[in-house]
Write an enzyme that holds these catalytic residues in place. Sequence first.
Site, mmCIF file in Angstrom:
data_model
loop_
_atom_site.group_PDB
_atom_site.id
_atom_site.type_symbol
_atom_site.label_atom_id
_atom_site.label_comp_id
_atom_site.label_asym_id
_atom_site.label_seq_id
_atom_site.Cartn_x
_atom_site.Cartn_y
_atom_site.Cartn_z
ATOM 1 N N GLU A 1 -19.964 -11.125 26.323
ATOM 2 C CA GLU A 1 -18.841 -12.046 26.083
ATOM 3 C C GLU A 1 -18.921 -13.234 27.040
ATOM 4 O O GLU A 1 -18.716 -14.390 26.646
ATOM 5 C CB GLU A 1 -17.527 -11.292 26.272
ATOM 6 C CG GLU A 1 -16.280 -12.138 26.075
ATOM 7 C CD GLU A 1 -15.023 -11.394 26.463
ATOM 8 O OE1 GLU A 1 -13.963 -12.038 26.560
ATOM 9 O OE2 GLU A 1 -15.091 -10.166 26.693
ATOM 10 N N ASP B 1 -19.565 -17.037 25.767
ATOM 11 C CA ASP B 1 -18.609 -18.091 26.102
ATOM 12 C C ASP B 1 -19.344 -19.327 26.624
ATOM 13 O O ASP B 1 -19.046 -20.462 26.242
ATOM 14 C CB ASP B 1 -17.626 -17.567 27.148
ATOM 15 C CG ASP B 1 -16.689 -18.644 27.659
ATOM 16 O OD1 ASP B 1 -15.924 -19.195 26.862
ATOM 17 O OD2 ASP B 1 -16.727 -18.940 28.872
ATOM 18 N N ASN C 1 -12.930 -12.060 21.635
ATOM 19 C CA ASN C 1 -13.833 -11.488 22.631
ATOM 20 C C ASN C 1 -15.133 -11.013 21.990
ATOM 21 O O ASN C 1 -16.233 -11.265 22.505
ATOM 22 C CB ASN C 1 -13.158 -10.304 23.338
ATOM 23 C CG ASN C 1 -11.961 -10.729 24.168
ATOM 24 O OD1 ASN C 1 -11.785 -11.906 24.462
ATOM 25 N ND2 ASN C 1 -11.133 -9.776 24.544
ATOM 26 N N GLU D 1 -17.382 -13.915 20.866
ATOM 27 C CA GLU D 1 -18.168 -14.466 21.970
ATOM 28 C C GLU D 1 -19.326 -13.534 22.336
ATOM 29 O O GLU D 1 -20.437 -13.994 22.628
ATOM 30 C CB GLU D 1 -17.274 -14.685 23.187
ATOM 31 C CG GLU D 1 -16.308 -15.853 23.021
ATOM 32 C CD GLU D 1 -15.408 -16.045 24.213
ATOM 33 O OE1 GLU D 1 -15.127 -17.208 24.570
ATOM 34 O OE2 GLU D 1 -14.969 -15.035 24.814
#
Length: 246
Positions: free
Chosen positions: A61, A65, A130, A133
Amino acid sequence: MSFISKIFNSHPEKDGDFFLGITHILGFKPKNISIYRKAFLHRSANKKDKDGNPLNYERLEFLGDSMLGTIISKYLYNEVPLGDEGYLTKMRSKIVSREHLNELGKDLELIKYVESRISKSHFGDNIHGNVFEALVGAIYLDRGYQYCEKFINERVIGPYVDIEQLEGRVISYKSLVIEWCQKQKKQFNYNVYEDTGNDTLKHFAVKLSIDNNVIAKARATSKKKAEEAASKRAFFALQDKIKKSK
């Protein structure tokens, strides 16, 4: 076969369904399916690698991101050649906002692939963003930058990004209300308290006061959500005054 592969390849039929489902979402075939398994592994599953380190999607994650921010930044840099740093930063924040990422995760139905010991009905909305990502992070590790960029262009930018619409999209009503209060030299206060009532989940209530007058109230499952909901109500109650001050 690696330790992680043994964990994720113990049920051939289930793995075949997972491979087909992920291939459909990605638009291309994964090389290392175990990376994608990890992208959907919730910490509650309590899986560990051979060294006893926890296995879950959180590190992916973090990586996803960063990749998402980089690729969106590149897109905006090329698409809006006259945009200054502040404008580009604001637009990127709108595209990669938690609300927007949650929408993406829901549209792709990613939650049905999540492995956990918690009922999926107990997850909050953020699980969708979440996992999205984490999926981006898995693509980068499995296929590299070009495939990652291709996925984001096809799944995020193409269907969801409209520069003109995004210019008018509000990221945070709380920020708008606070900014207005500061410009107008008005005192504001968010009075937050627990308000569980008969709900199973803990709730928080908030009263937003401006110059000692209660302007809006709201309640939600977190303090942040309650404050944002109250701010949104206050914004629409005060929008004529806010617009005049700009």
